[in-house]
Design a protein around this motif. Structure first.
Motif, PDB file in Angstrom:
ATOM      1  N   THR A  24       0.811  -1.223   0.000  1.00 17.42           N
ATOM      2  CA  THR A  24       0.000   0.000   0.000  1.00 17.42           C
ATOM      3  C   THR A  24       0.840   1.268   0.000  1.00 17.42           C
ATOM      4  OG1 THR A  24      -0.137   0.164   2.416  1.00 17.42           O
ATOM      5  CG2 THR A  24      -1.821  -1.180   1.293  1.00 17.42           C
ATOM      6  N   GLY A  25       2.101   1.164   0.436  1.00 13.85           N
ATOM      7  CA  GLY A  25       2.958   2.348   0.530  1.00 13.85           C
ATOM      8  C   GLY A  25       2.741   3.151   1.794  1.00 13.85           C
ATOM      9  N   LYS A  26       1.827   2.715   2.650  1.00 18.95           N
ATOM     10  CA  LYS A  26       1.587   3.423   3.911  1.00 18.95           C
ATOM     11  C   LYS A  26       2.694   3.101   4.900  1.00 18.95           C
ATOM     12  CE  LYS A  26      -3.415   3.678   3.646  1.00 18.95           C
ATOM     13  NZ  LYS A  26      -4.674   3.363   4.327  1.00 18.95           N
ATOM     14  N   TYR A  27       3.018   4.081   5.725  1.00 20.29           N
ATOM     15  CA  TYR A  27       4.006   3.827   6.759  1.00 20.29           C
ATOM     16  C   TYR A  27       3.545   4.400   8.082  1.00 20.29           C
ATOM     17  CZ  TYR A  27       5.662   8.643   6.436  1.00 20.29           C
ATOM     18  OH  TYR A  27       5.735  10.001   6.471  1.00 20.29           O
ATOM     19  N   TRP A  28       4.107   3.866   9.143  1.00 20.67           N
ATOM     20  CA  TRP A  28       3.769   4.267  10.499  1.00 20.67           C
ATOM     21  C   TRP A  28       5.065   4.469  11.256  1.00 20.67           C
ATOM     22  CZ3 TRP A  28       1.535   0.595   7.619  1.00 20.67           C
ATOM     23  CH2 TRP A  28       0.166   0.710   7.393  1.00 20.67           C
ATOM     24  N   GLN A  29       5.157   5.581  11.960  1.00 22.98           N
ATOM     25  CA  GLN A  29       6.308   5.809  12.832  1.00 22.98           C
ATOM     26  C   GLN A  29       5.840   5.554  14.254  1.00 22.98           C
ATOM     27  OE1 GLN A  29       8.471   9.406  12.264  1.00 22.98           O
ATOM     28  NE2 GLN A  29       9.711   9.101  14.075  1.00 22.98           N
ATOM     29  N   LEU A  30       6.457   4.579  14.902  1.00 23.25           N
ATOM     30  CA  LEU A  30       6.085   4.207  16.258  1.00 23.25           C
ATOM     31  C   LEU A  30       7.153   4.691  17.223  1.00 23.25           C
ATOM     32  CD1 LEU A  30       4.968   0.509  15.642  1.00 23.25           C
ATOM     33  CD2 LEU A  30       3.591   2.586  15.527  1.00 23.25           C
ATOM     34  N   ASN A  31       6.711   5.252  18.342  1.00 22.16           N
ATOM     35  CA  ASN A  31       7.664   5.742  19.341  1.00 22.16           C
ATOM     36  C   ASN A  31       8.253   4.576  20.130  1.00 22.16           C
ATOM     37  OD1 ASN A  31       5.723   5.001  21.236  1.00 22.16           O
ATOM     38  ND2 ASN A  31       4.971   7.073  21.509  1.00 22.16           N
ATOM     39  N   ALA A  34       5.710   2.211  21.789  1.00 18.29           N
ATOM     40  CA  ALA A  34       5.097   1.276  20.844  1.00 18.29           C
ATOM     41  C   ALA A  34       6.103   0.225  20.388  1.00 18.29           C
ATOM     42  CB  ALA A  34       4.536   2.033  19.650  1.00 18.29           C
ATOM     43  N   GLU A  35       7.371   0.604  20.303  1.00 17.99           N
ATOM     44  CA  GLU A  35       8.413  -0.354  19.926  1.00 17.99           C
ATOM     45  C   GLU A  35       8.506  -1.482  20.960  1.00 17.99           C
ATOM     46  OE1 GLU A  35      13.188  -0.545  18.902  1.00 17.99           O
ATOM     47  OE2 GLU A  35      12.331   1.322  19.637  1.00 17.99           O
ATOM     48  N   VAL A  36       8.437  -1.145  22.247  1.00 17.62           N
ATOM     49  CA  VAL A  36       8.471  -2.152  23.309  1.00 17.62           C
ATOM     50  C   VAL A  36       7.264  -3.082  23.195  1.00 17.62           C
ATOM     51  CG1 VAL A  36       8.276  -2.490  25.816  1.00 17.62           C
ATOM     52  CG2 VAL A  36       9.841  -0.767  24.904  1.00 17.62           C
ATOM     53  N   ILE A  37       6.108  -2.494  22.943  1.00 19.11           N
ATOM     54  CA  ILE A  37       4.886  -3.291  22.806  1.00 19.11           C
ATOM     55  C   ILE A  37       5.012  -4.247  21.628  1.00 19.11           C
ATOM     56  CG2 ILE A  37       2.417  -3.201  22.260  1.00 19.11           C
ATOM     57  CD1 ILE A  37       2.394  -0.441  23.743  1.00 19.11           C
TER      58      ILE A  37
END
Length: 84
Positions: A24-31, A34-37
């Protein structure tokens, strides 16, 4: 077990991680939170286990941690980022 969808790639940054859905080309930046989760879930932990890891790493109560894990997981599933 919760894992990244096969079409999603992950790259670590100094701020957390970036996820890219290659179709899809969508991206998400996780803090970092969220990385730990995501790491806990990917290692086979359930929501309770991921919440425990989150509460141990950051200054949050177990109740807040569980709510945050559930919300993130719901959003990632709804967007096809994770499966399981």
């Amino acid at each position: 077990m919760t894992r990244l969808h096969e079409d999603v790639s992950m790259a670590k940054t100094e701020y957390g991680v970036v996820l890219l859905h290659q179709v899809t080309g969508k991206y998400w930046q996780l803090n970092k939170t969220a990385e730990v989760i995501l790491a806990s879930l990917s290692e086979g932990q359930d929501v309770a286990g991921a919440a425990t890891a989150l509460a141990a790493r950051f200054d949050v109560t177990p109740e807040v941690a569980r709510r945050d894990v559930s919300r993130l997981l719901t959003q990632l599933r709804a967007n096809g980022v994770v499966v399981g």
